[in-house]
Structures are given as C-alpha cells and as structure tokens.
Design a protein around this motif. Structure first.
Motif, PDB file in Angstrom:
ATOM      1  N   SER A 144       0.739  -1.065   0.126  1.00 24.91           N
ATOM      2  CA  SER A 144       0.030   0.140   0.088  1.00 24.91           C
ATOM      3  C   SER A 144       1.130   1.335  -0.136  1.00 24.91           C
ATOM      4  O   SER A 144       0.457   2.160  -0.642  1.00 24.91           O
ATOM      5  CB  SER A 144      -0.888  -0.018   1.360  1.00 24.91           C
ATOM      6  N   PHE A 238     -14.833  -2.068   2.147  1.00 27.17           N
ATOM      7  CA  PHE A 238     -14.041  -1.573   0.820  1.00 27.17           C
ATOM      8  C   PHE A 238     -14.754  -0.524   0.254  1.00 27.17           C
ATOM      9  O   PHE A 238     -14.356   0.325  -0.455  1.00 27.17           O
ATOM     10  CB  PHE A 238     -13.584  -2.593   0.179  1.00 27.17           C
ATOM     11  N   GLN A 241     -14.613   2.602   1.987  1.00 23.28           N
ATOM     12  CA  GLN A 241     -13.168   2.982   1.840  1.00 23.28           C
ATOM     13  C   GLN A 241     -13.095   3.729   0.341  1.00 23.28           C
ATOM     14  O   GLN A 241     -12.571   5.045   0.312  1.00 23.28           O
ATOM     15  CB  GLN A 241     -12.123   1.979   2.065  1.00 23.28           C
ATOM     16  N   SER A 242     -13.499   3.240  -0.635  1.00 23.05           N
ATOM     17  CA  SER A 242     -13.399   3.653  -1.928  1.00 23.05           C
ATOM     18  C   SER A 242     -14.358   4.942  -2.557  1.00 23.05           C
ATOM     19  O   SER A 242     -14.004   5.661  -2.863  1.00 23.05           O
ATOM     20  CB  SER A 242     -13.662   2.458  -2.963  1.00 23.05           C
ATOM     21  N   PHE A 335      -6.755   0.399   3.982  1.00 29.81           N
ATOM     22  CA  PHE A 335      -6.677  -0.560   2.877  1.00 29.81           C
ATOM     23  C   PHE A 335      -5.800  -1.575   3.375  1.00 29.81           C
ATOM     24  O   PHE A 335      -6.157  -2.822   3.236  1.00 29.81           O
ATOM     25  CB  PHE A 335      -5.777   0.261   1.825  1.00 29.81           C
TER      26      PHE A 335
END
Length: 414
Positions: A144, A238, A241-242, A335
């Motif tokens: 990451s 996710f 997050q995204s 992440f």
C-alpha cells in the motif's frame, strides 16, 4: 488448490512485488495534473474529460472477476507479467495521436490500463497471502505504501515533465517505470509460477508449489466465496473506503474554495498531504500489529480517523489541514486492514483470489459513483453540508464493517 502455508517468499520476490506495485496508481494519478492540457489537446468537453479520469475505477469493478479467472488460468506470476505489459501498452496508447484518432487512442489506452491494473489489484493480495503468509500485515503495508508513493510521484512530477515534454510525452514517460518493473519481475521469477511446474524463485528462499488446477473445495468456488459473510462485510468496508477516497479526491479542492475561500493553488495542493500521508498509514498499521495489538484496534483507529474529515469540515472547517492529514493516514491504513484480514481469513489461494476479486468488484462499483453522487447532492442542496453528511455516512459504514470483519472467528469444530 494448494492450501496457504507458512511464508517462504524471499527478499528478491518482495522487491519485485513492490516494483510492480509502484506502477498500479501512477498511470491514473499522472493524468489529472495535466487534464486541462489533455482536454485542450484532444478537444474534450468536461464530461468526456471526467470520464477519461473515472474510467479506470469502473474497470476495477467490471474486470475483477475476469482478472480472477486469468490468474487462475495462468498462475499469479505470469499474471503479473501480463499486467505489466498491459500497463506499458496502455500508457503508450493513451498518449498517442491527436484529433479524433487521439481521442480514440486515449480511451482505448485508458481501458487497457484499467484492465491491466485490475489484474494487479487482484493478484498482489493473492501473492502476499500465498508467499508471505506469516508476514501478511507488513507485506500489505509495504504494498500500500509503494502504491501511494507512486501516486505522490505522478501527482508531483507530471506537470513539470509536461512543461518540458508536452502532456503526451509526460504521461507516456511513466511507461519507463513499468518497463523497469517488468525487467525486475522477469529476472526474479524466471521459470516460476507456470501451472503444473515447480517454481524456483530467485531469492533467499523458494516459494511454495504453484496454484495447480485441481478439483475445488466448495468454499473455494464463486458460490462458496459469496456465501461467506466475511466476503460481504469486507466488500461493504471497501465500498465505504473507496467511496470516501474518490469523493475526497474529486471534490476536496472545490469544497475548500467554497467553504473557506482559499486560493485555487492552496485548494489544489490539499491533495498532497491526503495522498502522501497514506504512506504513513500503510506503515503505521503493521507497526501497531507488531506490538500484538488486536486487528480490531487498528480498524477502530483508522475508521475514526477517516470520519474525522467530514465531521471536522462540518464542525471546524478552519482546521481543514488537520482533518485532511488525519484522513490521509486513515485511507492508507484502512486499505492495509481490509486486505490483511482477507489474506489471513482465507485458507487457500483460490479462496483468496475470489474473495479479493469480489471485494474489489463491489467496492470499486460503489467508488465509481462517488464523484457524481457528491456532486448531485451538492447541487441539489445548494451547499456542502448534505454532501459532507453523505461522506460521513460512508466513513462510518466503513468503520462498522471493519469492526465486524475483525472480530475473532469462532474456532472450527474438530
């Protein structure tokens, strides 16, 4: 499929993976700094220019299942080779031509880049889970960190390169880094990873047996993976997050100009700490876990730091730089949490591959809507309060999902 065993990935393999990871964001983040020149040079309106920037995220979602199938057919190592060749080709095609031919080339190259990077997004967690099974958190953190380093380099250097080479030369020049990564990868993994053959990785230790075709266990199939609650909880995490990442990336400069009246330059530079401090978050989570702190501690901390950005801009916007820095740490750390949990809680290579593909399919599909959703809410409400509340909701969703995902699994009956 072979069961994931103790790590035997060597230093040379880790370096090759990180060289590959350095190229998984630079093709995307190299375009926005010169987007005005690209639009002028190709005659694109704002809608088409925005589509050119947002198309890779859509590819990440749509292509992920096909990327998983490709990795299963070729094996993880050859799939990385295919991805790097695709990154080189897509970067060069995207920068070729002018006029109508240039527009066609730009979109064709962007789709090719999106597909190639999707393969990389799926295959790197698979390699980490298989070849670095006892070091998943630090390996994921390094992965990451290097991806975010690539973002920072592309964001910082593309505009100066464009002043010397023009936008096409500047954007195309990033293919050189992908070529270098391809050379490192081929030298490190030569003769390894072909289905049905033993692998002899050049490095301190050889990697485990390849993911050979074999009858799949029920929990390794797509149906089995999609029946696992963990798959959907991680997908929800996710997605939050995204969505948050793409919302901030797309709207933070304009938001700061409207709320605080800062200059265009200051607002534009706000992206630097947000992207750069993701590296700190990617390193911080493995360091916390190295102290034997539970994964849930890291998940809660990163979730709260993400929520600080919309909450802080609502309550104390004058401290925007603090909120941006904290959220930058969070977006890198989250992440690591999500994909470390995926690697640790999957028992086989096939299960890992399909779980990562499913998580990214859902997450990036939601992410692709973020700029338009935030823009629509802003336009409909006539201000930023409602849009920030939507972002707060996405960060809280992320945090709750991570808390659920990081609870200790129940022991299996003997």
């Amino acid at each position: 499929m072979s069961t994931i065993r103790a790590s035997s990935g060597g230093l040379a393999l880790l370096v090759a993976v990180l060289a590959f990871a350095l190229n998984l964001r630079t093709p995307i983040t190299s375009l926005p700094p010169v987007m005005a020149d690209v639009a002028d040079g190709l005659g694109l309106d704002q809608t088409l220019a925005g589509l050119l920037v947002g198309l890779p995220a859509l590819c990440f979602s749509v292509v992920a299942p096909a990327a998983s199938a490709l990795i299963a057919r070729l094996g993880p190592y050859p799939a990385v080779t295919v991805a790097l060749v695709g990154v080189v080709a897509g970067t060069l095609v995207r920068s070729a031509g002018s006029g109508t031919a240039g527009v066609v080339a730009a979109f064709t190259g962007t789709v090719l880049l999106g597909a190639a990077i999707t393969v990389g997004n799926v295959v790197v967690p698979v390699i980490i889970a298989r070849d670095f099974a006892d070091r998943t958190a630090p390996a994921t953190g390094l992965y990451s960190s290097v991806m975010n380093l690539g973002s920072v380099l592309a964001t910082s250097l593309t505009a100066p390169l464009a002043a010397l080479l023009g936008w096409q030369g500047a954007v195309a020049s990033w293919s050189l880094m992908a070529v270098a990564a391809l050379v490192v990868w081929l030298a490190t993994t030569r003769g390894a990873g072909r289905p049905g053959t033993a692998r002899a990785v050049r490095g301190p230790a050889a990697a485990p047996a390849a993911d050979r075709p074999a009858p799949e266990r029920p929990d390794e199939t797509w149906a089995g993976v999609l029946r696992r609650p963990l798959t959907w909880v991680l997908s929800l995490a996710f997605a939050g997050q995204s969505f948050s990442y793409y919302a901030v990336t797309g709207w933070l400069p304009e938001l700061l100009r409207d709320l605080l009246g800062v200059s265009v330059t200051t607002a534009g530079n706000a992206a630097a700490p947000f992207q750069g401090l993701a590296i700190a978050g990617s390193v911080l989570v493995p360091l916390v876990l190295a102290t034997r702190a539970p994964m849930r501690v890291a998940a809660v901390a990163m979730g709260l730091l993400w929520a600080v950005l919309p909450a802080g801009l609502l309550l104390a916007p004058q401290w925007w730089l603090v909120w941006v820095c904290l959220s930058g740490i969070a977006q890198g750390g989250n992440f690591v949490v999500i994909f470390t949990v995926a690697a640790q809680r999957c028992r086989t290579v096939a299960q890992t591959r399909r779980t990562v593909a499913a998580v990214q399919t859902v997450g990036y599909a939601v992410a692709a809507t973020a700029p338009s959703v935030i823009g629509a809410v802003h336009a409909a409400s006539g201000g930023w309060t409602a849009a920030l509340l939507v972002m707060l909701g996405s960060t809280l969703t992320l945090g709750v999902a991570e808390v659920v995902a990081t609870r200790r699994p129940r022991p299996r009956p003997a």
